[in-house]
Enzyme design. Structure first.
Site, PDB file in Angstrom:
ATOM      1  N   LYS A  22       0.844  -1.258   0.021  1.00 62.78           N
ATOM      2  CA  LYS A  22      -0.043   0.100   0.159  1.00 62.78           C
ATOM      3  C   LYS A  22       0.791   1.021  -0.004  1.00 62.78           C
ATOM      4  CE  LYS A  22      -1.780   1.533   4.213  1.00 62.78           C
ATOM      5  NZ  LYS A  22      -1.318   2.781   4.145  1.00 62.78           N
ATOM      6  N   ASN A  23       1.712   1.096   1.003  1.00 68.90           N
ATOM      7  CA  ASN A  23       2.608   2.573   1.137  1.00 68.90           C
ATOM      8  C   ASN A  23       3.821   2.983  -0.124  1.00 68.90           C
ATOM      9  OD1 ASN A  23       1.062   2.997   3.223  1.00 68.90           O
ATOM     10  ND2 ASN A  23       2.696   2.507   4.713  1.00 68.90           N
ATOM     11  N   ARG A 102      -4.492  11.031   4.445  1.00 74.82           N
ATOM     12  CA  ARG A 102      -3.238  11.914   4.453  1.00 74.82           C
ATOM     13  C   ARG A 102      -2.313  12.076   3.332  1.00 74.82           C
ATOM     14  NH1 ARG A 102      -1.258  14.218   8.773  1.00 74.82           N
ATOM     15  NH2 ARG A 102       0.948  14.208   7.708  1.00 74.82           N
ATOM     16  N   CYS A 126      -5.623  13.380  12.873  1.00 73.76           N
ATOM     17  CA  CYS A 126      -5.484  11.928  12.460  1.00 73.76           C
ATOM     18  C   CYS A 126      -5.329  11.206  13.559  1.00 73.76           C
ATOM     19  CB  CYS A 126      -4.029  11.655  11.725  1.00 73.76           C
ATOM     20  SG  CYS A 126      -3.319  10.053  11.512  1.00 73.76           S
ATOM     21  N   ARG A 131       0.637  14.796  13.420  1.00 71.82           N
ATOM     22  CA  ARG A 131       1.279  14.371  12.143  1.00 71.82           C
ATOM     23  C   ARG A 131       1.249  15.763  11.301  1.00 71.82           C
ATOM     24  NH1 ARG A 131      -1.152   9.040   9.647  1.00 71.82           N
ATOM     25  NH2 ARG A 131       0.798   8.986   8.335  1.00 71.82           N
ATOM     26  N   ASP A 134       5.030  20.198   8.301  1.00 78.01           N
ATOM     27  CA  ASP A 134       5.864  21.175   8.061  1.00 78.01           C
ATOM     28  C   ASP A 134       7.172  21.101   7.358  1.00 78.01           C
ATOM     29  OD1 ASP A 134       5.883  19.642  10.420  1.00 78.01           O
ATOM     30  OD2 ASP A 134       7.462  21.006  11.254  1.00 78.01           O
ATOM     31  N   LEU A 135       7.725  19.657   7.484  1.00 80.93           N
ATOM     32  CA  LEU A 135       9.199  19.416   6.854  1.00 80.93           C
ATOM     33  C   LEU A 135       8.579  19.095   5.160  1.00 80.93           C
ATOM     34  CD1 LEU A 135      10.252  16.772   9.526  1.00 80.93           C
ATOM     35  CD2 LEU A 135      10.803  19.240   9.150  1.00 80.93           C
ATOM     36  N   ASP A 316       4.306   0.609  11.914  1.00 82.48           N
ATOM     37  CA  ASP A 316       3.241  -0.018  11.324  1.00 82.48           C
ATOM     38  C   ASP A 316       3.062  -1.413  11.981  1.00 82.48           C
ATOM     39  OD1 ASP A 316       2.660   2.354  10.173  1.00 82.48           O
ATOM     40  OD2 ASP A 316       3.385   1.921   8.115  1.00 82.48           O
ATOM     41  N   ILE A 338       7.872   6.729  16.686  1.00 81.29           N
ATOM     42  CA  ILE A 338       7.654   7.397  15.926  1.00 81.29           C
ATOM     43  C   ILE A 338       6.263   8.340  15.770  1.00 81.29           C
ATOM     44  CG2 ILE A 338       7.344   7.389  13.247  1.00 81.29           C
ATOM     45  CD1 ILE A 338       9.840   6.220  13.869  1.00 81.29           C
ATOM     46  N   ARG A 408      -8.989  -0.532   4.375  1.00 82.40           N
ATOM     47  CA  ARG A 408      -8.043   0.349   3.542  1.00 82.40           C
ATOM     48  C   ARG A 408      -6.594  -0.084   3.392  1.00 82.40           C
ATOM     49  NH1 ARG A 408      -6.997   5.686   7.247  1.00 82.40           N
ATOM     50  NH2 ARG A 408      -5.871   5.856   5.263  1.00 82.40           N
TER      51      ARG A 408
HETATM   52  N1  EPU Z   1       6.672  14.793  10.868  1.00 79.81           N
HETATM   53  C1  EPU Z   1       6.667  15.912  11.064  1.00 79.81           C
HETATM   54  N2  EPU Z   1       6.703  16.850  10.054  1.00 79.81           N
HETATM   55  C2  EPU Z   1       6.455  16.677   8.980  1.00 79.81           C
HETATM   56  C3  EPU Z   1       6.315  15.143   8.540  1.00 79.81           C
HETATM   57  C4  EPU Z   1       6.502  14.334   9.598  1.00 79.81           C
HETATM   58  O1  EPU Z   1       6.960  16.461  12.380  1.00 79.81           O
HETATM   59  O2  EPU Z   1       6.187  17.414   8.072  1.00 79.81           O
HETATM   60  C5  EPU Z   1       6.849  13.616  11.777  1.00 79.81           C
HETATM   61  C6  EPU Z   1       5.548  12.862  12.117  1.00 79.81           C
HETATM   62  O3  EPU Z   1       4.514  13.313  12.849  1.00 79.81           O
HETATM   63  C7  EPU Z   1       5.857  11.551  12.756  1.00 79.81           C
HETATM   64  C8  EPU Z   1       7.296  11.362  11.901  1.00 79.81           C
HETATM   65  O4  EPU Z   1       7.698  12.739  11.522  1.00 79.81           O
HETATM   66  O5  EPU Z   1       6.206  11.801  13.897  1.00 79.81           O
HETATM   67  C9  EPU Z   1       7.391  10.389  11.027  1.00 79.81           C
HETATM   68  O6  EPU Z   1       6.423  10.582  10.092  1.00 79.81           O
HETATM   69  P1  EPU Z   1       6.647  10.427   8.322  1.00 79.81           P
HETATM   70  O7  EPU Z   1       6.398  11.534   7.786  1.00 79.81           O
HETATM   71  O8  EPU Z   1       7.508   9.369   8.151  1.00 79.81           O
HETATM   72  O9  EPU Z   1       5.187   9.602   8.081  1.00 79.81           O
HETATM   73  P2  EPU Z   1       4.316   9.601   6.809  1.00 79.81           P
HETATM   74  O10 EPU Z   1       4.915   9.807   5.378  1.00 79.81           O
HETATM   75  O11 EPU Z   1       2.976  10.472   7.118  1.00 79.81           O
HETATM   76  C10 EPU Z   1       4.388   7.009   6.366  1.00 79.81           C
HETATM   77  C11 EPU Z   1       3.459   6.021   6.169  1.00 79.81           C
HETATM   78  C12 EPU Z   1       2.845   5.514   7.565  1.00 79.81           C
HETATM   79  C13 EPU Z   1       3.905   5.069   8.568  1.00 79.81           C
HETATM   80  C14 EPU Z   1       4.924   6.134   8.567  1.00 79.81           C
HETATM   81  C15 EPU Z   1       6.134   5.877   9.282  1.00 79.81           C
HETATM   82  C16 EPU Z   1       2.385   5.903   3.922  1.00 79.81           C
HETATM   83  C17 EPU Z   1       1.201   6.277   3.089  1.00 79.81           C
HETATM   84  N3  EPU Z   1       2.209   6.386   5.393  1.00 79.81           N
HETATM   85  O12 EPU Z   1       3.528   7.948   7.049  1.00 79.81           O
HETATM   86  O13 EPU Z   1       2.068   4.421   7.542  1.00 79.81           O
HETATM   87  O14 EPU Z   1       3.515   4.623   9.816  1.00 79.81           O
HETATM   88  O15 EPU Z   1       5.179   6.548   7.188  1.00 79.81           O
HETATM   89  O16 EPU Z   1       6.747   4.838   8.781  1.00 79.81           O
HETATM   90  O17 EPU Z   1       3.283   5.626   3.510  1.00 79.81           O
HETATM   91  C18 EPU Z   1       0.069   3.059   7.718  1.00 79.81           C
HETATM   92  O18 EPU Z   1       0.008   2.406   6.523  1.00 79.81           O
HETATM   93  O19 EPU Z   1      -0.876   2.394   8.662  1.00 79.81           O
HETATM   94  C19 EPU Z   1       0.698   4.129   8.055  1.00 79.81           C
HETATM   95  C20 EPU Z   1       0.420   5.243   9.149  1.00 79.81           C
END
Ligand code: EPU
Length: 429
Positions: A22-23, A102, A126, A131, A134-135, A316, A338, A408
């Site tokens: 999925k991801n 998201r 969420c 989540r 900003d980055l 995950d 995380i 999902r």
């Molecule tokens: N974060 C920030 N600022 C940002 C972006 C992220 O502070 O701008 C923080 C987040 O709040 C979190 C950490 O950085 O504490 C890591 O977040 P990340 O950006 O890596 O997560 P994501 O890209 O939103 C993806 C997966 C998630 C998985 C995470 C971590 C997808 C679609 N989603 O989310 O998958 O948990 O990486 O590996 O790829 C799931 O499939 O159930 C799921 C939640």
């Protein structure tokens, strides 16, 4: 709303085919926005999130064609989809669509890179934490996008196109790295991404972008270099197997006992999780066809685990491991590093008789002799599937409500487990 009914106590024996990830599928579909040619994706899983992203891309004017089943093909092969973003008719992604998933926020990168503008709703709250994005915004700014936040929308502009730059992520972010990769692929000049996420899905997307004509090196390491190109073309790419689905079924077998081949699974995508399973006493054997997981008779040893970015133990799989440890012979500690609020499964597992104490980011799980079925519900995908795992070993009936969370991210879950002997059925309505 559909529900899933499980009667615990059956061992699992047989083969479970692992679907496409999925991801990886979601960002790969979004990458289709980067080119006016057709991007063909194979091994795409049948998931509600994929259908939702299809609607979101459709809103931008993307045509998506899903190839029908060919004669002789079984339902275990993923689907092939053709994505054509020849004419992007709208660069706005509205709140009603983005708030449902998201990852759809990530469309901001290809839209601003190719069209010079994008207006994308902030994803909002969420179930697993705040989540922020900003980055992702920082990464786009480093590549020359002007960003404004207005009325809950992020408006990104780069009228003269993006330019390469240096992006240093203060913390590892999967979405941030996807954003940076897609944007930098069409930027003028060289981009260096430091502290990039190393998750296998990043490597898969980078491979696909390179087939589309991008010039990305170092994906899979913490330092990625992207030489921007003026245009990307179509390509054909098969989605890599889902490491989280693999780990989930491995834990299901560990919980229920029995022996199952996880077909098409690749051990290197989840070595940390397989090492943890081996420590619990489960036999994990890589084979030519996938990974064989077995537990025959022996009890489960407790473990201490902290989640971490890849190659660490994935967040995950945290809920699923916790479900497994509820039956361990001793006390486990599971720390979530995380997401700050990814423990919604704890109270539901308690309804089945689990003993779990939460203290900040750490759960202390005292293994119990037995779990007992109960009605439960969960608020996110991985939490829901942890309840499935617990239910497989619980005495009597467990009814899992709000199954749409499972749909999902898990393709035909009840079929896959049912084929291995689980007493599981979906109750529609
Ligand atoms: N974060 C920030 N600022 C940002 C972006 C992220 O502070 O701008 C923080 C987040 O709040 C979190 C950490 O950085 O504490 C890591 O977040 P990340 O950006 O890596 O997560 P994501 O890209 O939103 C993806 C997966 C998630 C998985 C995470 C971590 C997808 C679609 N989603 O989310 O998958 O948990 O990486 O590996 O790829 C799931 O499939 O159930 C799921 C939640």
């Amino acid at each position: 709303m559909d529900r899933i009914r499980i009667v615990g106590g059956q061992r699992l024996n047989g083969t479970i085919p692992i679907s496409g990830a999925k991801n990886a599928t979601l960002p790969l579909m979004i990458a289709g926005l980067l080119t006016e040619d057709t991007l063909v994706l194979e091994n795409v899983p049948r998931l509600a999130d994929v259908s939702q992203l299809q609607r979101i891309l459709g809103n931008h004017g993307v045509d998506i064609m899903i190839a029908g089943k060919r004669p002789g093909e079984n339902g275990n092969n993923g689907r092939t989809i053709h994505i054509s973003a020849k004419n992007i008719v709208d660069t706005t992604a509205p709140y009603e669509l983005v708030s449902k998933m998201r990852a759809s926020f990530w469309v901001v990168a290809p839209l601003v890179a190719r069209m010079g503008e994008a207006k994308v709703s902030l994803p909002g709250g969420c179930a697993i934490g705040t989540r922020p994005v900003d980055l992702l915004i920082m990464a786009l700014e480093k590549l020359g996008a002007e960003i404004e936040i207005d009325g809950g929308y992020v408006i990104a502009r780069a009228r003269k196109g993006l330019r390469g730059g240096e992006i240093v992520f203060p913390k590892v972010t999967v979405g941030g790295t996807h954003t940076a990769l897609m944007a930098a692929s069409l930027a003028r000049g060289t981009t260096v991404i430091e502290n990039a996420a190393r998750e296998p899905e990043i490597g898969d997307v980078a491979d696909c972008l390179n087939k589309m004509g991008a010039r990305i090196s170092g994906a899979g390491s913490s330092r990625i270099v992207v030489e921007g190109v003026a245009k990307l073309n179509g390509a054909r790419h098969a989605v890599l197997p889902d490491r989280i689905e693999t780990g989930t079924y491995a834990m299901a077998v560990a919980m229920a006992g029995g022996e199952v081949l996880l077909q098409n699974a690749r051990p290197e995508l989840l070595q940390a999780a397989l090492d943890v399973l081996a420590k619990t006493g489960v036999a994990v054997t890589p084979t030519n066809e996938g990974i064989r997981v077995a537990r025959n008779g022996a009890g489960l040893a407790p473990v201490d685990v902290a989640t971490a970015p890849f190659p660490g133990f994935p967040t995950d799989l945290q809920a699923q491991l916790m479900a497994l440890m509820t039956r361990a012979q001793g006390t486990s500690h599971i720390r979530e590093t995380i997401f700050e609020n990814r423990f919604m499964h704890v109270q539901e597992l308690a309804r089945l008789g689990a003993h779990i104490r939460l203290d900040g980011d750490t759960a202390t799980v005292e293994g119990v002799e037995k779990l007992k079925g109960a009605p439960v519900m969960a608020t996110d995908l991985r939490a829901s599937v942890s309840l499935v795992i617990a239910a497989l070993a619980a005495e009597g009936e467990t009814m899992i409500n709000r199954v749409y969370h499972l749909d999902r991210g898990f393709e035909r879950l009840e079929e896959k487990l049912g084929a291995c002997g689980a007493a599981i059925e979906r109750i529609s309505g």
